[in-house]
Write a protein that holds these residues in place. Structure first.
Motif, PDB file in Angstrom:
ATOM      1  N   GLU A  75      18.102  41.754 -10.415  1.00  0.00           N
ATOM      2  CA  GLU A  75      17.594  42.668 -11.456  1.00  0.00           C
ATOM      3  C   GLU A  75      18.758  43.301 -12.220  1.00  0.00           C
ATOM      4  OE1 GLU A  75      16.472  42.576  -8.405  1.00  0.00           O
ATOM      5  OE2 GLU A  75      14.276  42.794  -8.346  1.00  0.00           O
ATOM      6  N   THR A  76      19.807  43.662 -11.487  1.00  0.00           N
ATOM      7  CA  THR A  76      20.929  44.394 -12.070  1.00  0.00           C
ATOM      8  C   THR A  76      21.690  43.564 -13.112  1.00  0.00           C
ATOM      9  OG1 THR A  76      21.065  45.492  -9.917  1.00  0.00           O
ATOM     10  CG2 THR A  76      22.883  45.875 -11.431  1.00  0.00           C
ATOM     11  N   GLU A  77      21.568  42.238 -13.020  1.00  0.00           N
ATOM     12  CA  GLU A  77      22.222  41.370 -14.020  1.00  0.00           C
ATOM     13  C   GLU A  77      21.866  41.811 -15.429  1.00  0.00           C
ATOM     14  OE1 GLU A  77      20.854  37.403 -13.179  1.00  0.00           O
ATOM     15  OE2 GLU A  77      22.514  36.980 -11.831  1.00  0.00           O
ATOM     16  N   GLY A 101      32.227  53.320 -18.162  1.00  0.00           N
ATOM     17  CA  GLY A 101      32.248  53.744 -16.765  1.00  0.00           C
ATOM     18  C   GLY A 101      31.149  53.051 -15.982  1.00  0.00           C
ATOM     19  N   ASP A 102      31.499  52.581 -14.767  1.00  0.00           N
ATOM     20  CA  ASP A 102      30.493  52.022 -13.855  1.00  0.00           C
ATOM     21  C   ASP A 102      30.536  52.881 -12.603  1.00  0.00           C
ATOM     22  OD1 ASP A 102      28.883  50.601 -12.123  1.00  0.00           O
ATOM     23  OD2 ASP A 102      30.318  48.948 -11.833  1.00  0.00           O
ATOM     24  N   LEU A 103      29.499  53.689 -12.421  1.00  0.00           N
ATOM     25  CA  LEU A 103      29.511  54.665 -11.333  1.00  0.00           C
ATOM     26  C   LEU A 103      28.798  54.117 -10.104  1.00  0.00           C
ATOM     27  CD1 LEU A 103      28.653  57.281 -13.961  1.00  0.00           C
ATOM     28  CD2 LEU A 103      30.729  57.415 -12.574  1.00  0.00           C
ATOM     29  N   THR A 151      33.922  53.501 -10.269  1.00  0.00           N
ATOM     30  CA  THR A 151      34.137  54.430  -9.154  1.00  0.00           C
ATOM     31  C   THR A 151      33.174  54.149  -8.018  1.00  0.00           C
ATOM     32  OG1 THR A 151      32.498  56.065  -9.837  1.00  0.00           O
ATOM     33  CG2 THR A 151      34.684  56.225 -10.841  1.00  0.00           C
ATOM     34  N   ASP A 152      33.582  54.537  -6.833  1.00  0.00           N
ATOM     35  CA  ASP A 152      32.673  54.497  -5.685  1.00  0.00           C
ATOM     36  C   ASP A 152      33.207  55.429  -4.615  1.00  0.00           C
ATOM     37  OD1 ASP A 152      30.372  52.057  -4.952  1.00  0.00           O
ATOM     38  OD2 ASP A 152      30.932  53.512  -3.406  1.00  0.00           O
ATOM     39  N   LEU A 153      32.290  55.991  -3.860  1.00  0.00           N
ATOM     40  CA  LEU A 153      32.667  56.891  -2.778  1.00  0.00           C
ATOM     41  C   LEU A 153      33.131  56.091  -1.567  1.00  0.00           C
ATOM     42  CD1 LEU A 153      32.738  59.878  -1.914  1.00  0.00           C
ATOM     43  CD2 LEU A 153      30.368  59.655  -1.172  1.00  0.00           C
ATOM     44  N   VAL A 208      35.199  50.881   1.435  1.00  0.00           N
ATOM     45  CA  VAL A 208      34.987  49.432   1.526  1.00  0.00           C
ATOM     46  C   VAL A 208      34.624  48.905   0.137  1.00  0.00           C
ATOM     47  CG1 VAL A 208      33.821  47.567   2.745  1.00  0.00           C
ATOM     48  CG2 VAL A 208      34.041  49.805   3.837  1.00  0.00           C
ATOM     49  N   ALA A 209      33.743  49.651  -0.538  1.00  0.00           N
ATOM     50  CA  ALA A 209      33.334  49.222  -1.875  1.00  0.00           C
ATOM     51  C   ALA A 209      34.533  49.165  -2.818  1.00  0.00           C
ATOM     52  CB  ALA A 209      32.256  50.149  -2.429  1.00  0.00           C
ATOM     53  N   THR A 210      35.375  50.203  -2.829  1.00  0.00           N
ATOM     54  CA  THR A 210      36.495  50.185  -3.775  1.00  0.00           C
ATOM     55  C   THR A 210      37.466  49.051  -3.440  1.00  0.00           C
ATOM     56  OG1 THR A 210      37.524  51.947  -2.485  1.00  0.00           O
ATOM     57  CG2 THR A 210      36.439  52.594  -4.522  1.00  0.00           C
ATOM     58  N   GLY A 225      35.923  58.043  -5.180  1.00  0.00           N
ATOM     59  CA  GLY A 225      35.508  59.432  -5.294  1.00  0.00           C
ATOM     60  C   GLY A 225      34.033  59.503  -5.612  1.00  0.00           C
ATOM     61  N   SER A 226      33.524  60.751  -5.630  1.00  0.00           N
ATOM     62  CA  SER A 226      32.092  60.923  -5.832  1.00  0.00           C
ATOM     63  C   SER A 226      31.743  61.011  -7.319  1.00  0.00           C
ATOM     64  CB  SER A 226      31.624  62.178  -5.093  1.00  0.00           C
ATOM     65  OG  SER A 226      30.238  62.330  -5.250  1.00  0.00           O
ATOM     66  N   TRP A 227      30.862  60.137  -7.754  1.00  0.00           N
ATOM     67  CA  TRP A 227      30.354  60.078  -9.127  1.00  0.00           C
ATOM     68  C   TRP A 227      31.390  60.430 -10.188  1.00  0.00           C
ATOM     69  CZ3 TRP A 227      27.134  56.768  -8.155  1.00  0.00           C
ATOM     70  CH2 TRP A 227      26.173  56.883  -7.165  1.00  0.00           C
ATOM     71  N   SER A 245      25.096  52.672 -14.349  1.00  0.00           N
ATOM     72  CA  SER A 245      25.064  52.898 -12.911  1.00  0.00           C
ATOM     73  C   SER A 245      23.796  52.342 -12.295  1.00  0.00           C
ATOM     74  CB  SER A 245      25.161  54.401 -12.589  1.00  0.00           C
ATOM     75  OG  SER A 245      25.173  54.575 -11.189  1.00  0.00           O
ATOM     76  N   ASN A 246      23.959  51.858 -11.075  1.00  0.00           N
ATOM     77  CA  ASN A 246      22.829  51.479 -10.240  1.00  0.00           C
ATOM     78  C   ASN A 246      23.020  52.284  -8.960  1.00  0.00           C
ATOM     79  OD1 ASN A 246      20.872  50.207  -8.683  1.00  0.00           O
ATOM     80  ND2 ASN A 246      22.144  48.389  -8.291  1.00  0.00           N
ATOM     81  N   PRO A 247      22.663  53.588  -9.039  1.00  0.00           N
ATOM     82  CA  PRO A 247      22.931  54.464  -7.898  1.00  0.00           C
ATOM     83  C   PRO A 247      21.877  54.251  -6.811  1.00  0.00           C
ATOM     84  CG  PRO A 247      21.736  55.665  -9.567  1.00  0.00           C
ATOM     85  CD  PRO A 247      21.936  54.269 -10.119  1.00  0.00           C
ATOM     86  N   ARG A 296      23.652  52.341   4.130  1.00  0.00           N
ATOM     87  CA  ARG A 296      22.678  53.353   3.741  1.00  0.00           C
ATOM     88  C   ARG A 296      23.172  54.149   2.542  1.00  0.00           C
ATOM     89  NH1 ARG A 296      18.503  56.491   7.375  1.00  0.00           N
ATOM     90  NH2 ARG A 296      17.655  57.811   5.733  1.00  0.00           N
ATOM     91  N   LEU A 297      24.490  54.355   2.504  1.00  0.00           N
ATOM     92  CA  LEU A 297      25.090  55.097   1.385  1.00  0.00           C
ATOM     93  C   LEU A 297      24.747  54.461   0.037  1.00  0.00           C
ATOM     94  CD1 LEU A 297      27.163  57.355   0.499  1.00  0.00           C
ATOM     95  CD2 LEU A 297      28.923  55.578   0.603  1.00  0.00           C
ATOM     96  N   ALA A 298      24.475  53.164   0.055  1.00  0.00           N
ATOM     97  CA  ALA A 298      24.204  52.459  -1.194  1.00  0.00           C
ATOM     98  C   ALA A 298      22.725  52.481  -1.557  1.00  0.00           C
ATOM     99  CB  ALA A 298      24.682  51.012  -1.089  1.00  0.00           C
TER     100      ALA A 298
END
Ligand SMILES: C[S@@+](CC[C@H](N)C(=O)[O-])C[C@H]1O[C@@H](n2cnc3c(N)ncnc32)[C@H](O)[C@@H]1O
Lengths: 348, 326
Positions: free
Chosen positions: A152-154, A176-178, A202-204, A207-209, A230-232, A248-250, A271-273
């Protein structure tokens, strides 16, 4: 804004966040240094096929998981990724190859048994098994701790593309891609920007970064995409009011729904995602609030939501609580007809 | 006079050159008749004369060729569709052979051969397979491959050793893009596999099948082989555009070029164009009446040119005939 790119330390793909995470190399990129015989490989293949077939539609009925057909297709892709020698050798048994001939693979045969067992018995997502996800025209590295980008995000990249085609000024600005996860959106967007266009992702999650940086590097976009932990909006304070676009796809799944998720998602993805708080909209609301000061006049935003209910709520929220800040705010549906996205522009 | 300069001014250049050549030939002829006594001179003159006549003929053909109406799709890339027809599994296995024959042929030609979709049969044959072929003059070379390809052989499934006849249909479509066919997003409906759930972050699926429906024409194209939805969609669109372009082309084509296609026999997809007879090791093209006895070389893509060149020559000849009769 430009300054932040010139700072020598900001060689993003290499500058690791505080916690050192070493991104894993996807299976298909590892060297084919393991040897096995055709006979043994075929034995594994037969075993793997029957394991896949034994599933039938049990997972499908249980939690919308994969059925046998789906698993069999994934098995083909696993072979495609794992085998150094052309895959067709498995299909042409009679042709001038005896069972003892050597086959080169990218991981040892025992590991292939383990991987396929994990896929079927533990419901480990196929994309973690092979370490990559094909997304748009990209092949992105993924691993546990990073959300597997969704089909979907595509569409967000297409929405950005349309916005840029309507207003070419957006092509050479700062995006920006948050909550970038694997870096999917940042990379997809960077590839349609002009020579001066830049993306901060950005990402909190460390592992993601780390994974996002690795993917950025793989696509040779270190000059264009800057990954920050970092956060948002926190890592973007220096760039307030400079963005021509934000995506963003938060996390948007309501907390109470997390327990009932498909096993591949609930048991294996971070879960964070996924968890967006009680209503699922904690982060989305935070993003709508922050976008006001981050975007330049005329700047574009596109956010993914959980669907109709959240999208309607957010459009209403923006129209009432952010009156006058945004224009042309609308919902956009995904290919399944679900109002999956909200988009709009910062008022001029 | 070179062919290149001729391309720039086909009419003018052609006339001058023909005139020159004519004069030369006339002079040579008079030399031959006047020098009855000088045998050497006569010999030399007739050698030059035959060269000049030969050159003159070649030139006439070139000139004609440059004046012939061209199929504007000739230089395009193409979509190849192979479908198993009558004959069940055996037809599917042969469909696979044919599909691979074009792959090998393309590789030899230095073309890019990209498999878009394969629907496998139970015995791993192909019920249907689609590829995109790109390179120089792809459509020109392959356009006459459209039609029914018939196979006669003992199927692997046949215990009694009887020869079966089955058929495979091949379609070659010129490729087109969204601009060529003026495709509007509003005319498209795109469906994806729906797990039934809420999708998005809730779902992990590797099924990214896409079906595109072109609403005005009702044509649908489904692709599921690719590993991303975006790629499935891109491939489906490519095929859809080729189909729409073909429809448009067939309805716009002048009656003359339609006639040309018909004469050679590729105007009709349901026409039997070629037979591959394994027991006799031969391949026969029914339109040009050519048979080769190296069926393996044909299927390896090596000998396909024998047919293709003959068909192209035939196209040219038919066109010349038509041209000079009008
Ligand atoms: C649904 S995932 C989306 C990942 C990626 N953009 C994609 O579409 O595939 C949400 C991402 O937001 C990140 N995230 C969660 N809380 C965050 C926060 N407070 N600040 C920044 N990122 C956060 C998660 O780590 C996760 O990578």
């Amino acid at each position: 804004m430009r300054l932040s790119f010139i700072r020598p330390i900001s060689c993003c793909a290499v500058s690791s966040p505080t916690t050192l995470v070493k991104p894993q190399t996807p299976l298909f990129l590892r060297p084919p240094t393991f040897k096995t015989t055709l006979t043994d490989l075929k034995k594994w293949h037969l075993w793997a096929k029957s394991l896949a077939s034994s599933v039938g539609s049990a997972f499908l009925n249980l939690d919308n998981g994969p059925d046998s057909n789906q698993l069999l297709r994934e098995l083909n892709w696993l072979i495609e990724d794992a085998i150094g020698t052309p895959k067709s050798i498995l299909e042409q048994p009679h042709k001038s190859r005896n069972g003892n001939s050597t086959v080169l693979i990218r991981t040892c045969l025992d590991e292939l048994y383990v991987l396929w067992k994990q896929r079927v018995e533990e419901r480990r997502p196929f994309q973690y098994v092979v370490g990559c996800e094909h997304w748009r025209d990209l092949v992105l590295s993924v691993q546990e701790g990073v959300l597997i980008p969704r089909p979907e995000t595509e569409l967000i990249v297409d929405l950005v593309d349309e916005a840029i085609k309507e207003n070419e000024e957006l092509r050479d600005g700062l995006w920006g891609d948050l909550g970038t996860g694997s870096g999917a959106l940042a990379i997809g967007i960077a590839r349609i920007l002009g020579s001066k266009g830049r993306v901060i992702a950005t990402d909190l999650s460390p592992v993601a970064t780390a994974v996002a940086s690795y993917n950025v590097q793989r696509y040779d976009l270190e000059e264009k995409v800057h990954v920050k932990q970092g956060s948002w909006f926190e890592p973007l304070r220096d760039n307030e009011g400079e963005f021509v676009g934000l995506v963003s796809n938060p996390p948007y799944i309501p907390s109470k729904d997390i327990g009932g998720l498909q096993a591949e998602v609930g048991r294996h993805e971070p879960r964070l995602a996924l968890d967006g708080g009680a209503s699922g909209m904690n982060d989305l609301i935070h993003l709508c609030d922050g976008a006001v000061s981050m975007l330049k006049p005329g700047g574009f935003f596109a956010f993914e939501t959980n669907g109709d209910e959240q999208s309607k709520f957010l459009v209403h929220y923006i129209e009432t609580k952010k009156q006058g800040s945004f224009s042309k705010v609308k919902m956009v549906s995904d290919f399944a007809g679900i109002q999956r996205f909200i988009t709009g522009f910062r008022g001029r | 006079m070179t062919v290149n300069s001729l391309k720039n001014h086909p009419h003018l250049a052609g006339e001058i050159c023909v005139t020159l050549n004519w004069q030369e030939i006339k002079e040579l002829k008079s030399v031959i008749s006047e020098c009855e006594d000088d045998k050497d001179m006569q010999q030399m003159a007739s050698e030059v004369l035959s060269e000049a006549t030969e050159g003159e003929k070649k030139f006439q053909v070139l000139l004609l060729k440059s004046l012939l109406p061209k199929d504007d799709a000739d230089e395009r890339d193409c979509i190849l569709e192979v479908r198993a027809g009558t004959g069940g599994e055996e037809a599917s296995l042969f469909a696979m052979d044919i599909f691979k024959m074009y792959e090998k042929y393309s590789v030899k030609k230095g073309w890019k051969y990209e498999v878009l979709e394969v629907a496998e049969s139970d015995l791993k044959g192909y019920k249907e397979a689609i590829a995109s072929i790109s390179g120089t003059s792809v459509y020109r070379k392959l356009k006459f491959e459209s039609g029914i390809h018939r196979v006669q052989r003992v199927p692997v499934t046949e215990k009694a050793g009887r020869v079966h006849t089955s058929a495979v249909s091949v379609a070659i479509l010129p490729q087109a893009d969204q601009l060529d066919v003026k495709l509007r997003n509003e005319d498209l409906r795109i469906d994806t596999y729906r797990s039934g759930g809420s999708g998005g972050q809730h779902a992990n699926t590797t099924n990214s099948a896409v079906r595109i429906t072109h609403m005005p024409s009702g044509i649908t194209v489904s692709i599921q082989d690719q590993r991303s939805q975006h790629m499935n969609k891109a491939k489906a669109l490519k095929i859809l555009c080729a189909k729409l372009y073909e429809i448009e082309r067939l309805s716009n084509q002048s009656s003359r070029s339609k006639l040309r296609l018909k004469q050679i026999g590729s105007g009709d997809r349901s026409e039997r164009i070629r037979t591959y007879n394994f027991p006799q090791g031969r391949v026969t093209d029914h339109r040009v009446g050519i048979t080769t006895h190296s069926i393996d070389d044909v299927l390896q893509g090596d000998d396909l040119d024998a047919f293709i060149d003959a068909l192209l020559l035939r196209e040219e000849m038919d066109a010349i005939a038509l041209f000079s009769s009008t």
